[in-house]
Write a protein that holds these residues in place. Sequence first.
Motif: not given
Length: 303
Positions: A1-27
């Motif tokens: 995936s990409f830095i800055g990407s947003y793929h949703g806000c459930i556990a699976g999609s957040m863990s594959n996202s790269g947005h700064t708003a997702m830094t509280h979620t473990l990749p």
Amino acid sequence: SFIGSYHGCIAGSMSNSGHTAMTHTLPRPGLVLLPYPTRYRPRFSPDEVLAMLDYQFETTCPPEQVAAVLIEPILSDGGLIVPPDGFLKALEERCRAHGILVVLDEVKVGLARSGKLHAFEHHGLEPDITVFGKGLGGGLPLSAMVGPADILDHAPAFVMQTTAGNPVCTAVGGAVLDTILAEDLASRAVKMGATLRAGFAKLAERHEMIGDVRGLGLAIGVDLVASRETQAPVDATMTAKVIYRAYELGPNFLYVGLDANVLEITLTVSEAEIAESLDIIARALADAAAGAVPYEAVQAFMN
């Protein structure tokens, strides 16, 4: 995936996202995030990003262990970034060479918003799996994943949720698709988008805060800067003041971007609404720049 990407806000999609708003979620273990190349503030060229991927393949990320690459054909919440020509096609070719699935996330920029039915058509891509949502439901909760049976028929009842398969939402989704095609909303997005970008170009002549206007069709972002010379983004507080002032005057805008400095424009807009919105944004920019919006007005929204 990409830095800055947003793929949703459930556990699976957040863990594959790269947005700064997702830094509280473990990749997700094994996730590799690449920079998304951009024409404005270019940190890494397309060739440099592809070289990074090639090096990952040669070292810590063997391609035979990679299941898929998740791509937003326009990096949406990352700042409405349209990738340079040829970049995504070159990425797809690398995936094909190694048997890696190409997954296109069209949730925010698909279904006519970009001026084509699918945003990936701008790049000549042929995805293995495509994900749709948001506009697909016409305001009701609906998403869809489209792909071949040999991938999606993974196991019986592999994906089941309480709200899945809602018949009302599904019927609305069918009506939305019929309307998009019957009314040729992709062509309309091209026309309305050109009108909107021309309007922002006029505003930029009077408002130094507008650093860049970019996008395809009506997938448009307005990059707010503290300095056009350095292209330094305004801080999030200034963006919030612009949006709050516009809200006081009528319309509601969203902002995106890793620096929370990019205004995002809606799809369902008429020429009259474009003209009115441009006038209001001009007033909001002027008032925010002049200090007419106190910090206390936006403080509650800054956390």
